[in-house]
Write a protein that holds these residues in place. Structure first.
Motif, PDB file in Angstrom:
ATOM      1  N   VAL A 188       0.834  -1.201   0.000  1.00  0.00           N
ATOM      2  CA  VAL A 188       0.000   0.000   0.000  1.00  0.00           C
ATOM      3  C   VAL A 188       0.870   1.252   0.000  1.00  0.00           C
ATOM      4  O   VAL A 188       0.611   2.209  -0.743  1.00  0.00           O
ATOM      5  CB  VAL A 188      -0.943   0.003   1.227  1.00  0.00           C
ATOM      6  N   ASN A 189       1.930   1.249   0.832  1.00  0.00           N
ATOM      7  CA  ASN A 189       2.815   2.414   0.888  1.00  0.00           C
ATOM      8  C   ASN A 189       3.458   2.693  -0.464  1.00  0.00           C
ATOM      9  O   ASN A 189       3.487   3.833  -0.936  1.00  0.00           O
ATOM     10  CB  ASN A 189       3.895   2.208   1.954  1.00  0.00           C
ATOM     11  N   TRP A 190       3.997   1.651  -1.096  1.00  0.00           N
ATOM     12  CA  TRP A 190       4.644   1.833  -2.398  1.00  0.00           C
ATOM     13  C   TRP A 190       3.631   2.231  -3.459  1.00  0.00           C
ATOM     14  O   TRP A 190       3.961   3.005  -4.373  1.00  0.00           O
ATOM     15  CB  TRP A 190       5.387   0.561  -2.803  1.00  0.00           C
ATOM     16  N   THR A 191       2.417   1.719  -3.336  1.00  0.00           N
ATOM     17  CA  THR A 191       1.389   2.119  -4.301  1.00  0.00           C
ATOM     18  C   THR A 191       1.048   3.589  -4.150  1.00  0.00           C
ATOM     19  O   THR A 191       0.865   4.306  -5.148  1.00  0.00           O
ATOM     20  CB  THR A 191       0.114   1.269  -4.110  1.00  0.00           C
ATOM     21  N   LEU A 192       0.980   4.059  -2.909  1.00  0.00           N
ATOM     22  CA  LEU A 192       0.708   5.470  -2.677  1.00  0.00           C
ATOM     23  C   LEU A 192       1.819   6.348  -3.237  1.00  0.00           C
ATOM     24  O   LEU A 192       1.559   7.407  -3.821  1.00  0.00           O
ATOM     25  CB  LEU A 192       0.513   5.730  -1.185  1.00  0.00           C
ATOM     26  N   PHE A 193       3.063   5.924  -3.066  1.00  0.00           N
ATOM     27  CA  PHE A 193       4.170   6.681  -3.639  1.00  0.00           C
ATOM     28  C   PHE A 193       4.127   6.640  -5.168  1.00  0.00           C
ATOM     29  O   PHE A 193       4.486   7.610  -5.833  1.00  0.00           O
ATOM     30  CB  PHE A 193       5.515   6.144  -3.122  1.00  0.00           C
ATOM     31  N   ALA A 194       3.676   5.500  -5.710  1.00  0.00           N
ATOM     32  CA  ALA A 194       3.518   5.414  -7.164  1.00  0.00           C
ATOM     33  C   ALA A 194       2.455   6.395  -7.646  1.00  0.00           C
ATOM     34  O   ALA A 194       2.602   7.028  -8.702  1.00  0.00           O
ATOM     35  CB  ALA A 194       3.152   3.985  -7.569  1.00  0.00           C
ATOM     36  N   ILE A 195       1.371   6.549  -6.867  1.00  0.00           N
ATOM     37  CA  ILE A 195       0.337   7.511  -7.214  1.00  0.00           C
ATOM     38  C   ILE A 195       0.899   8.931  -7.193  1.00  0.00           C
ATOM     39  O   ILE A 195       0.616   9.744  -8.083  1.00  0.00           O
ATOM     40  CB  ILE A 195      -0.856   7.387  -6.246  1.00  0.00           C
ATOM     41  N   LEU A 196       1.711   9.243  -6.183  1.00  0.00           N
ATOM     42  CA  LEU A 196       2.342  10.559  -6.128  1.00  0.00           C
ATOM     43  C   LEU A 196       3.226  10.794  -7.345  1.00  0.00           C
ATOM     44  O   LEU A 196       3.237  11.891  -7.928  1.00  0.00           O
ATOM     45  CB  LEU A 196       3.177  10.690  -4.848  1.00  0.00           C
TER      46      LEU A 196
END
Length: 429
Positions: A188-196
């Motif tokens: 989830v954390n890496w996905t959020l950074f990917a969204i950013l």
């Protein structure tokens, strides 16, 4: 080849200086603050909308609800996730009322995107066309994209959790419990950074209005995301959030969240300014050359001279040439196709009896260009010189886009005109 290497080495400190200088000139730190506060007012409506879509379409199980609460632990003091989910019906029905509420929530959350666009406009205003309708459309579509990406993130978390609980993986999870216990949250954390990263790239590419190169947008977005991730890691490592939250309660959570969001938007605006410097580097260098202050003006003037007075990026075999002492550079009545910059040496520019001396780091020959007429006099090299020809199209673009260069050009024109035409008037009288 040698000049290309020198150009590459000199370009990095020049880019850094230009970026930092324009960052504070454009007051982008205040824009970052506005974006951070706008995030607080925009995030909660979007979160409620995401939860509504997510719950109604996927019918969350109690286990998934627990995981969702864990993911949203940062905002759980402000939003009661359980209460929102329990109040929703089991099925999703699209009605005019639901559609109206959906649009209303998006409209309420526009403040964040408007703040981002305002910051980008502050940077790219001189080169980007005015597009108020497109900006409004970009704002609205941006909110939709964020909603969709957040929903997909939670959906990915849900699917991952279901996969990890499959009997096939039970043996592996028993042998490596640490990996499987943290895998979902890490995803989830890496996905959020990917969204950013994706959101920043889209904003740099389309929000600027100047269509910078996609590679440059990706690079700046990558730096923004990576440095932000590093900062968050350092904050988590050296700040005891539990003690901080115990002492300040909900206010502590808001302060920490606001600080982290500010850091992201500070980096976002900083690298947006870097993107502008990369895209219009030659024009900015030309502007710095033309507006170089006197050496005696102070420390900043000395730094500017050392950084910019030998512009390797502008020097080519076609426009850089040497002139021996006593040789003529241009004659009276010649057509104007360029202005000149002195790399080293000194030049005497004469119009009748009016003589002006130019030294290393100065321009000459722009007087007739600004009046759109042939040369009114001649220019002769007093010493051995090396000069750069600046095309009149490039110089005209500089005058149009750089207010400081425009001011200096008008001042030079006024000074020349007063001396030249004043002298001719006195002769006639």
């Amino acid at each position: 080849m040698a000049n290309r290497i020198k150009s590459s080495f000199s370009k990095i400190p020049q880019l850094i200086f230009l970026t930092i200088s324009f960052f504070f000139q454009n007051n982008l730190d205040a824009c970052a603050s506005a974006c951070a506060f706008s995030f607080i007012f925009s995030f909660i409506p979007i979160l409620v909308l995401v939860l509504t879509i997510f719950v109604r379409f996927l019918h969350i199980s109690p286990e998934t609800l627990s995981d969702l609460n864990l993911v949203l632990s940062e905002v759980s003091p402000y939003v009661d996730v359980n209460k929102i989910i329990n109040s929703l019906p089991d099925s999703f029905v699209l009605t005019w009322g639901n559609l109206f509420l959906f649009i209303f929530v998006i409209w309420m959350a526009r403040k964040l995107f408007l703040s981002i666009l305002k910051g980008l406009l502050q940077i790219f205003n001189s080169v980007a066309p005015s597009r108020p309708v497109i900006n409004q459309l970009f704002t609205f579509l941006g909110e939709l994209i964020i909603v969709i990406l957040c929903a997909l993130t939670f959906f990915a978390s849900f699917i991952t959790k279901q996969i990890l609980t499959m009997p096939v993986l039970s043996v592996i999870s028993e042998k490596m419990p640490l990996l499987f216990s943290s895998f979902s949250s890490r995803l989830v954390n890496w996905t959020l950074f990917a969204i950013l990263f994706i959101s920043s790239t889209i904003a740099y590419r389309f929000g600027s209005g100047s269509k910078p190169r996609l590679r440059s947008c990706i690079l700046c977005s990558l730096f923004t995301t990576v440095i932000f991730n590093l900062v968050i890691y350092l904050i988590s490592s050296y700040m005891n959030r539990a003690n901080y939250n115990t002492l300040y309660g909900m206010l502590g959570k808001i302060v920490i969240l606001l600080f982290e969001v500010y850091i992201f938007f500070f980096l976002f605006m900083l690298f947006a300014q870097l993107l502008y410097s990369i895209q219009f580097f030659d024009t900015l260098i030309l502007g710095e050359l033309y507006t170089l202050p006197e050496w005696e003006s102070g420390i900043v003037a000395s730094i500017k001279h050392k950084l910019f007075n030998t512009p390797h990026s502008l020097m080519t075999k076609e426009n850089t040439f040497s002139v021996a002492a006593g040789k003529t550079i241009f004659n009276e009545k010649e057509s104007v196709d360029c202005v000149y910059y002195i790399l080293f040496g000194s030049v005497c520019e004469s119009r009748g009896e009016l003589k002006t001396l130019h030294y290393k780091g100065s321009f000459f020959g722009e007087f007739e260009f600004m009046l759109n007429m042939n040369r009114l006099g001649a220019a002769v090299a007093l010493t051995d010189c090396q000069l750069i020809k600046i095309k009149k199209e490039d110089f005209a673009n500089l005058i149009e886009t750089n207010p400081e260069a425009t001011s200096k050009a008008m001042s030079t024109l006024s000074s020349y005109s007063a001396k030249f035409y004043g002298r001719n008037s006195s002769i006639l009288l």
